[in-house]
Design a protein around this motif. Structure first.
Motif, PDB file in Angstrom:
ATOM      1  N   TRP A  19      41.730  84.616  41.744  1.00 28.20           N
ATOM      2  CA  TRP A  19      41.965  85.984  42.207  1.00 28.20           C
ATOM      3  C   TRP A  19      41.625  87.020  41.140  1.00 28.20           C
ATOM      4  O   TRP A  19      41.040  88.060  41.436  1.00 28.20           O
ATOM      5  N   GLN A  20      41.966  86.739  39.898  1.00 23.86           N
ATOM      6  CA  GLN A  20      41.747  87.754  38.861  1.00 23.86           C
ATOM      7  C   GLN A  20      40.275  88.102  38.687  1.00 23.86           C
ATOM      8  O   GLN A  20      39.947  89.214  38.258  1.00 23.86           O
ATOM      9  N   ASP A  21      39.364  87.200  39.051  1.00 26.66           N
ATOM     10  CA  ASP A  21      37.932  87.480  38.926  1.00 26.66           C
ATOM     11  C   ASP A  21      37.245  87.765  40.254  1.00 26.66           C
ATOM     12  O   ASP A  21      36.040  88.007  40.288  1.00 26.66           O
ATOM     13  N   ASP A  22      37.980  87.738  41.365  1.00 26.84           N
ATOM     14  CA  ASP A  22      37.378  87.934  42.685  1.00 26.84           C
ATOM     15  C   ASP A  22      37.367  89.424  43.027  1.00 26.84           C
ATOM     16  O   ASP A  22      38.171  89.907  43.812  1.00 26.84           O
ATOM     17  N   LEU A  23      36.427  90.122  42.415  1.00 24.89           N
ATOM     18  CA  LEU A  23      36.348  91.565  42.607  1.00 24.89           C
ATOM     19  C   LEU A  23      35.942  91.932  44.033  1.00 24.89           C
ATOM     20  O   LEU A  23      36.341  92.989  44.540  1.00 24.89           O
ATOM     21  N   ALA A  24      35.163  91.090  44.690  1.00 27.01           N
ATOM     22  CA  ALA A  24      34.752  91.377  46.073  1.00 27.01           C
ATOM     23  C   ALA A  24      35.972  91.410  46.990  1.00 27.01           C
ATOM     24  O   ALA A  24      36.147  92.359  47.768  1.00 27.01           O
ATOM     25  N   ALA A  25      36.811  90.398  46.910  1.00 23.24           N
ATOM     26  CA  ALA A  25      38.015  90.347  47.756  1.00 23.24           C
ATOM     27  C   ALA A  25      38.934  91.524  47.454  1.00 23.24           C
ATOM     28  O   ALA A  25      39.480  92.153  48.370  1.00 23.24           O
ATOM     29  N   GLN A  26      39.092  91.827  46.187  1.00 16.95           N
ATOM     30  CA  GLN A  26      39.954  92.942  45.805  1.00 16.95           C
ATOM     31  C   GLN A  26      39.390  94.267  46.311  1.00 16.95           C
ATOM     32  O   GLN A  26      40.128  95.107  46.850  1.00 16.95           O
ATOM     33  N   HIS A  27      38.076  94.459  46.171  1.00 12.08           N
ATOM     34  CA  HIS A  27      37.430  95.692  46.617  1.00 12.08           C
ATOM     35  C   HIS A  27      37.582  95.902  48.123  1.00 12.08           C
ATOM     36  O   HIS A  27      37.737  97.039  48.591  1.00 12.08           O
ATOM     37  N   LEU A  28      37.549  94.811  48.884  1.00  8.61           N
ATOM     38  CA  LEU A  28      37.670  94.919  50.343  1.00  8.61           C
ATOM     39  C   LEU A  28      39.123  94.990  50.807  1.00  8.61           C
ATOM     40  O   LEU A  28      39.385  95.059  51.999  1.00  8.61           O
ATOM     41  N   GLY A  29      40.052  94.973  49.868  1.00  6.82           N
ATOM     42  CA  GLY A  29      41.462  95.107  50.218  1.00  6.82           C
ATOM     43  C   GLY A  29      42.087  93.844  50.778  1.00  6.82           C
ATOM     44  O   GLY A  29      43.131  93.907  51.439  1.00  6.82           O
TER      45      GLY A  29
END
Length: 148
Positions: A19-29
């Motif tokens: 999760w800490q490196d999954d910027l795509a998932a974080q960006h999409l909320g």
């Protein structure tokens, strides 16, 4: 042997590392709601920028939610695992402000290969899509390991 092998929280530790490196998932909320060995559950709200020319959620966003949930489910063994092949069948459209929830579960895991199914439903329980992912382990781990 990994120092995490016997840990009852191995799946969660792997998810936290990813999760800490999954910027795509974080960006999409996206939100990771639950993870356990071979399983994951994620949620994503459909925002206006995710709509296509028909006023419905673009299928690529639904695929991304399913693919991300699949990734978290198949990476619960502290062995880096990637998608080898994925397919999706769209059953109903999703609309702005829908809360989509993806449920991934392991169907089979043998050697370096795994098979996972992901069901996506909206906030009313409507069946939006079915995704099937074929996983393949690669070199490396998500968590540090020590040799015994």
């Amino acid at each position: 042997m990994s120092d995490h092998t016997l840990s009852p929280t191995l799946a969660q530790d792997c998810a936290d590392a990813m999760w800490q490196d999954d910027l795509a998932a974080q960006h999409l909320g996206m939100q990771l709601l639950e993870v356990e060995t071979g399983k994951a559950c994620m949620r994503m709200r459909i925002t206006p920028h995710m709509l296509n020319g028909h006023g419905t959620c673009h299928g690529g966003y639904i695929f991304t939610l399913a693919d991300t949930c699949f990734a978290f489910a198949c990476n619960t063994y502290n062995q880096r695992t990637v998608a080898q092949h994925c397919s999706i069948t769209y059953l109903e459209p999703a609309f702005e402000n829908d809360e989509l929830t993806a449920y991934a579960r392991e169907i089979s895991k043998q050697g370096r290969s795994g098979l996972y199914d992901v069901v996506i439903r909206n906030q009313n329980g409507k069946h939006i899509a079915e995704f099937r992912g074929h996983a393949r382990t690669i070199k490396g781990t998500l968590l540090p390991t020590t040799q015994s």
